[in-house]
Write a protein that holds these residues in place. Structure first.
Motif, PDB file in Angstrom:
ATOM      1  N   VAL A  34      45.072   6.342   3.851  1.00  0.00           N
ATOM      2  CA  VAL A  34      43.932   6.074   2.945  1.00  0.00           C
ATOM      3  C   VAL A  34      43.456   4.467   3.590  1.00  0.00           C
ATOM      4  O   VAL A  34      44.226   3.631   3.682  1.00  0.00           O
ATOM      5  CB  VAL A  34      44.297   5.840   1.437  1.00  0.00           C
ATOM      6  N   LEU A  35      42.085   4.554   3.641  1.00  0.00           N
ATOM      7  CA  LEU A  35      41.632   3.186   4.034  1.00  0.00           C
ATOM      8  C   LEU A  35      41.426   2.273   2.789  1.00  0.00           C
ATOM      9  O   LEU A  35      41.615   2.717   1.664  1.00  0.00           O
ATOM     10  CB  LEU A  35      39.977   3.547   4.452  1.00  0.00           C
ATOM     11  N   MET A  45      35.135   9.241   7.602  1.00  0.00           N
ATOM     12  CA  MET A  45      34.632   8.763   6.199  1.00  0.00           C
ATOM     13  C   MET A  45      32.970   8.885   5.864  1.00  0.00           C
ATOM     14  O   MET A  45      32.000   8.586   6.872  1.00  0.00           O
ATOM     15  CB  MET A  45      34.900   7.174   5.827  1.00  0.00           C
ATOM     16  N   THR A  46      32.737   9.265   4.663  1.00  0.00           N
ATOM     17  CA  THR A  46      31.395   9.297   4.080  1.00  0.00           C
ATOM     18  C   THR A  46      30.654   7.969   3.946  1.00  0.00           C
ATOM     19  O   THR A  46      29.566   7.829   3.924  1.00  0.00           O
ATOM     20  CB  THR A  46      31.180  10.386   3.573  1.00  0.00           C
ATOM     21  N   ARG A  47      31.521   7.214   3.522  1.00  0.00           N
ATOM     22  CA  ARG A  47      31.121   5.808   2.972  1.00  0.00           C
ATOM     23  C   ARG A  47      31.594   4.520   3.621  1.00  0.00           C
ATOM     24  O   ARG A  47      32.807   4.970   4.375  1.00  0.00           O
ATOM     25  CB  ARG A  47      31.536   5.629   1.498  1.00  0.00           C
ATOM     26  N   THR A  64      42.026   8.786   9.519  1.00  0.00           N
ATOM     27  CA  THR A  64      41.505   8.508   7.973  1.00  0.00           C
ATOM     28  C   THR A  64      41.869   9.747   7.183  1.00  0.00           C
ATOM     29  O   THR A  64      41.789   9.776   5.773  1.00  0.00           O
ATOM     30  CB  THR A  64      39.929   8.243   7.947  1.00  0.00           C
ATOM     31  N   TRP A  77      36.570  -0.579   1.423  1.00  0.00           N
ATOM     32  CA  TRP A  77      35.755  -0.077   2.715  1.00  0.00           C
ATOM     33  C   TRP A  77      35.082   1.316   2.606  1.00  0.00           C
ATOM     34  O   TRP A  77      34.556   1.669   3.377  1.00  0.00           O
ATOM     35  CB  TRP A  77      36.633   0.034   3.921  1.00  0.00           C
ATOM     36  N   GLN A  78      34.994   1.573   1.388  1.00  0.00           N
ATOM     37  CA  GLN A  78      34.688   3.053   1.035  1.00  0.00           C
ATOM     38  C   GLN A  78      33.652   3.229  -0.248  1.00  0.00           C
ATOM     39  O   GLN A  78      33.591   4.102  -0.997  1.00  0.00           O
ATOM     40  CB  GLN A  78      35.898   4.000   0.565  1.00  0.00           C
ATOM     41  N   ARG A 116      31.225   1.523   8.881  1.00  0.00           N
ATOM     42  CA  ARG A 116      31.919   2.839   8.455  1.00  0.00           C
ATOM     43  C   ARG A 116      32.922   3.232   9.365  1.00  0.00           C
ATOM     44  O   ARG A 116      32.722   3.098  10.547  1.00  0.00           O
ATOM     45  CB  ARG A 116      30.903   3.645   8.073  1.00  0.00           C
TER      46      ARG A 116
END
Ligand code: SF4
Length: 377
Positions: free
Chosen positions: A207-208, A166-168, A203, A212-213, A162
Motif C-alpha cells: 500500500v502506497l 495507481m489510478t490516483r 503497488t 499519494w492516492q 502518480r
C-alpha cells in the motif's frame, strides 16, 4: 503463464549490449529531440561504425546496431562530437525518461524535464529498467508506455505525481515536483524486492502512503498517428527499424530543422511538410502500424525464426493487431495482442488474445501456412 526472463537491463552508449549482429549502442536524445545536424551525424555514424540500421525504441531512444567491439570507442567519440552523450557516464543510464513530444521551449514540460535532468544525481540507484514520464501536456499520452514514476495533469490542469499502477496521484506545485519524484523513488527502493522490481507490481502488493492516492489524472489524449501535426510531419518506422541512409535522405529533402522521437515508432520532423515516401509510414491506414515484430533471427541469438519479413508479408491480411515474436520473451510487445505468432524451434505457435508467453491455441506451424490462419483472425 509468466514471461520468461528478459534482459534485466537496457543498453546505453557507454554500456552497450551484444546482439547477434554486434553491439547495440543506445543514444538517449536530450529532451527526445535532435537537431538536423545531429540526425545527419548519427546516420553517418551508424554507417561508419555499425550496420547502418538504427532502432527507434519504445523508450523514445535511438539504437545504433551492428557495432563491432573495436569500433565502440570511435563511435563514442563521434557521438560526443555531436553532443549526443552529454552525461557523466555514471549518470547516463539514469536519464531514462519519457517526455511529452509536443513540449515547447520554456513550457511546463520543458522546465520539468530540465529540472529532473539536473537532479538525477539525487535519485537513489534504481533497477535498470525503472523510468520516469513527464507527461504534462494537457492530457496524458504515455499511459501504455513504460514508466514507474509519472508527472501528469489533473482534469483541471494541476500538476500530479502518480505511481505507475495507481489510478490516483497527489497534486504538487511545480517547485515541489522533482522533490516528490525523488521521495517516491526512495519509497520504491525501500519497499521493492527481488521479484517486485517495477512500481506497478509493487503497488499491487504494497500500500502506497494514503496521501499519494488523492486525485485522478486527466483523461488520456488521443493517439498520435502519421500525418501532419501542428509541430510538423509525423512519420512511422515499421517495427521501429530505420535505415540510416533513408532517414538522412528524408530529413535533407524535407528541410526539417529537428526530429522529435516518440515511444510509438513514430517521429516528428519539426517545421516540415509531409513528403510522399515509401521508406516510412505516412498514413494511418498503413497495415504495418498494427503489426509489431522483434528483430528475430539472425539479429537476436535467442530467435530460431525470422520475424520482420514474415510480419510485413502478413500485415495486409490481418484484421486485428498482430505481433510476430522471435521467442516467448515478446520484446517487441511484452503484453497482450489480438494475434501473436511466437517462434519456437524453427516453427510458430499461435496465441489468441494473449501475451507471447501464454498458452498457444496451435503449435508447430510453418511460415508458409500462416497467411490462411491469420486471415481467419
Ligand atoms: S527473439 Fe525477439 S522476443 Fe526473443 S529475445 Fe530476441 S528480440 Fe526478444
Amino acid at each position: 503463464m509468466t514471461r520468461p526472463n528478459a534482459k534485466g537491463w537496457c543498453p546505453g552508449a557507454y554500456h552497450p549490449m551484444m546482439s547477434g549482429d554486434g553491439l547495440v549502442v543506445r543514444v538517449r536524445p536530450v529532451l527526445t529531440r535532435l537537431e538536423q545536424s545531429q540526425v545527419l551525424g548519427i546516420c553517418v555514424a551508424a554507417q561508419d561504425f555499425g550496420s547502418g540500421i538504427i532502432d527507434l525504441t519504445s523508450r523514445a531512444n535511438l539504437q545504433i546496431r551492428g557495432v563491432q567491439k573495436q569500433n565502440h570507442n570511435a563511435l563514442l567519440q563521434r557521438l560526443n562530437s555531436l553532443d549526443l552523450v552529454p552525461d557523466d557516464p555514471a549518470l547516463e543510464s539514469r536519464r531514462n525518461f519519457l517526455i511529452s513530444p509536443f513540449w515547447k521551449k520554456g513550457d511546463l514540460t520543458h522546465r520539468l524535464a530540465q529540472a529532473l535532468t539536473a537532479r538525477l544525481c539525487e535519485m537513489p540507484k534504481l533497477p535498470p529498467k525503472v523510468g520516469f514520464a513527464i507527461d504534462t501536456g494537457t492530457a496524458p499520452m504515455f499511459l501504455n508506455d513504460s514508466a514507474d514514476f509519472r508527472l501528469e495533469r489533473t482534469p483541471s490542469g494541476e500538476l500530479l505525481v502518480r505511481a505507475d499502477g495507481m489510478t490516483r496521484g497527489h497534486i504538487v506545485a511545480e517547485d515541489e515536483a522533482i522533490n516528490a519524484l525523488i521521495e517516491m523513488a526512495h519509497w520504491f527502493n525501500e519497499n521493492r524486492t527481488d521479484t517486485l522490481k517495477r512500481m506497478a507490481p509493487l503497488t499491487a502488493k504494497k500500500v502506497l502512503p494514503v496521501q499519494w492516492q488523492g486525485t485522478l489524472r486527466a483523461a488520456p489524449a488521443s493517439e498520435l498517428t502519421p500525418g501532419m501535426h501542428e509541430l510538423g510531419a509525423v512519420y512511422g518506422a515499421a517495427f521501429g527499424k530505420i535505415e540510416a541512409s533513408r532517414l538522412s535522405n528524408l530529413i535533407s529533402s524535407t528541410g526539417a530543422n529537428a526530429m522529435r522521437i516518440t515511444p510509438w515508432r513514430l517521429f516528428i520532423f519539426e517545421g516540415a511538410d509531409l513528403t510522399d515516401t515509401t521508406d516510412f509510414i505516412t498514413g494511418v491506414a498503413d497495415p504495418l502500424l498494427r503489426v509489431d515484430a522483434c528483430p528475430g533471427a539472425p539479429l537476436c541469438e535467442t530467435a530460431t525464426v525470422k520475424t520482420r519479413g514474415l510480419a510485413r508479408e502478413l500485415a495486409p491480411f490481418v484484421k486485428r493487431d498482430l505481433h510476430v515474436s522471435g521467442c516467448a520473451k515478446g520484446c517487441a510487445r511484452p503484453r497482450r495482442c489480438a494475434v501473436t505468432l511466437v517462434g519456437n524451434a524453427g516453427t510458430f505457435d499461435l496465441v489468441h488474445d494473449g501475451a507471447p508467453w501464454d498458452e498457444p491455441v496451435q503449435t508447430g506451424m510453418m511460415p508458409g501456412t500462416l497467411k490462411d490462419c491469420i486471415g481467419e483472425n
